[in-house]
Structures are given as C-alpha cells and as structure tokens.
Design a protein around this motif. Sequence first.
Motif, short mmCIF file in Angstrom:
data_model
loop_
_atom_site.label_atom_id
_atom_site.label_comp_id
_atom_site.label_asym_id
_atom_site.label_seq_id
_atom_site.Cartn_x
_atom_site.Cartn_y
_atom_site.Cartn_z
N SER A 85 0.81 -1.22 0.00
CA SER A 85 0.00 0.00 0.00
C SER A 85 0.85 1.27 0.00
CB SER A 85 -0.93 0.02 1.22
OG SER A 85 -0.19 0.01 2.43
N MET A 86 2.16 1.15 0.06
CA MET A 86 3.02 2.34 0.05
C MET A 86 3.08 2.94 -1.35
SD MET A 86 6.45 2.02 2.36
CE MET A 86 6.39 2.06 4.15
N SER A 87 3.09 4.27 -1.39
CA SER A 87 3.24 4.96 -2.66
C SER A 87 4.68 4.91 -3.14
CB SER A 87 2.81 6.43 -2.51
OG SER A 87 3.74 7.13 -1.69
N GLU A 88 4.89 5.26 -4.40
CA GLU A 88 6.25 5.28 -4.95
C GLU A 88 7.15 6.22 -4.16
OE1 GLU A 88 9.46 7.08 -7.33
OE2 GLU A 88 7.58 8.05 -6.77
N GLY A 89 6.62 7.38 -3.79
CA GLY A 89 7.41 8.35 -3.03
C GLY A 89 7.80 7.82 -1.66
N GLU A 90 6.88 7.12 -1.01
CA GLU A 90 7.16 6.56 0.32
C GLU A 90 8.20 5.44 0.22
OE1 GLU A 90 2.85 7.22 2.54
OE2 GLU A 90 3.15 5.48 1.24
N LEU A 91 8.07 4.60 -0.79
CA LEU A 91 9.04 3.52 -0.98
C LEU A 91 10.44 4.08 -1.24
CD1 LEU A 91 6.91 1.20 -3.29
CD2 LEU A 91 7.60 0.69 -0.94
N THR A 92 10.50 5.12 -2.04
CA THR A 92 11.79 5.74 -2.36
C THR A 92 12.44 6.33 -1.12
OG1 THR A 92 11.07 6.28 -4.61
CG2 THR A 92 12.92 7.53 -3.74
N LYS A 93 11.63 6.98 -0.31
CA LYS A 93 12.15 7.61 0.91
C LYS A 93 12.67 6.57 1.89
CE LYS A 93 10.84 11.23 4.22
NZ LYS A 93 9.72 12.10 4.68
#
Length: 252
Positions: A85-93
């Motif tokens: 459920s994590m967004s791309e931005g959250e995964l990147t961070k």
Amino acid sequence: MTMNRKERHKRDSYPESVHRKFEGFQEEFGIRFSDPTLLYKAFTHSSYVNEHRKRIHDDNERLEFLGDAVLELTVSRFLFDTYPSMSEGELTKLRAAIVCEPSLVQFANELGFGKYVLLGKGEEQTGGRTRPALLADVFEAFVGALYLDHGFDEVLKFLEGVVFPKVKVGAFSHVMDYKSQLQEIVQQNAGGNLQYRIVEEKGPAHDRIFVSSVTIDGKELGNGEGKSKKEAEQLAARHAIAELRETEGQAD
C-alpha cells in the motif's frame, strides 16, 4: 567448483595469513565462496593494493559499484513485496534511509566487517578500519561479491538476516513519521484530541503482532498492525492520513 588457473593465480598472490583470515570469515558466516578471490577483493582497500604492487591485487571499488546497484534492487524488491500500500514516493524515501551510508556502516559494524578489511599500514595507523565511508564501501563490495559468486537469491537471503528484520520492527520509521504528519493535518483542520491505543495483541510471545487504533475526539480514524507498538501506531496514522485525504477528495 574447481578454480581455474587464473583464479588460482589470483588466490596465490595473497599471503597465507589472508587465506586463513577469510577461511575464518566463511566459517563464521556460513557462506562458502566458489571463487574466494571475490571475497578477498571485497575487503581489499586501495591502500593495501598500493603497498603490495609486486603482487596481483585488485581493490574493492568495482565490486562496490556493483554491490551498490544490487543492494538498491534487492531492498526495492523487499519493500515492494512487503508494503503493497506504500506509494512510490514513500518507498523511495524508505529505501534511501536503508541504503544510506550511516545505515550501511551500522550493518558492517554489527557484522564485525572492520576486522577483515585489508589495509595499508598508513591507512591502518590513521584509523581506517573504523572509517565510516570505508565500512559502507566494504558492505556494498561484499554484496557485489556475493551476487557474483552466488546470485541474487543468496544476496536476498543474506539481507533477510541482516537488514530486513530491522525494517520490519520499525528501525527506519523515523523517516516515515506518519504520527507527526497526522498531527499537523489535524492542527490545520481546527485541531482535536488525537489518541493511540493498542486494541489487540495477536500471536505467540516470540512473534507478537500489535494492533493499534488512532482516534480524534473519540472517532476512529484508522488502525494498523505491526511487530512493535511503535510500528502499529505509525501504520494506524498512515491509514488515518489516507482516509482523511480520500474524504477531502470526495468533498471537492
């Protein structure tokens, strides 16, 4: 696998003390290299090469380059599978926090990698064995060597024992501080009394799962499950943020 003539020549270019050192390494970590020179190279600093020019040695810089890419891919795969459920931005961070130098230094120190590094005398005398950048490079180089000798699955197995458990218990949750984000959102929208409560504990004592609920003025906003109370609260806050944003979108 039998070493070919070139591999045997590279191995013989190291002194017997190095062979013994890395024989101990393989026994300690339960990893047997088909080509031990890859392992040696992963721990060979450029200062060691400069002081042993008559022997055939390569430093670990090329393996570091490869290991950096393998590490990023492996961590990306783990995060992608573990947090759907994590967004791309959250995964990147989150990935950036895991593969940054301070984190790699921590992993290297916990494994005791510093004692295996092959250094020149000058670098040794100036504290190179504990230098953060050097240790981070060694960790990446080892990942590169492991990938070349054993493949992607063995790297994944290694990281499952060293890195991924820390992610699962929330060791990097400070970079994904949903509780602070939720507090800011609530304050921007007339405030309210936020409260977190552990509403359930599941599973055996050695593998406990906590369920947290977050409410504002008694109204439930979200809940989350985690291996620790802190992780459960963070996930509850993340679900609450998603719910509030969806509600705002519908209102628009």
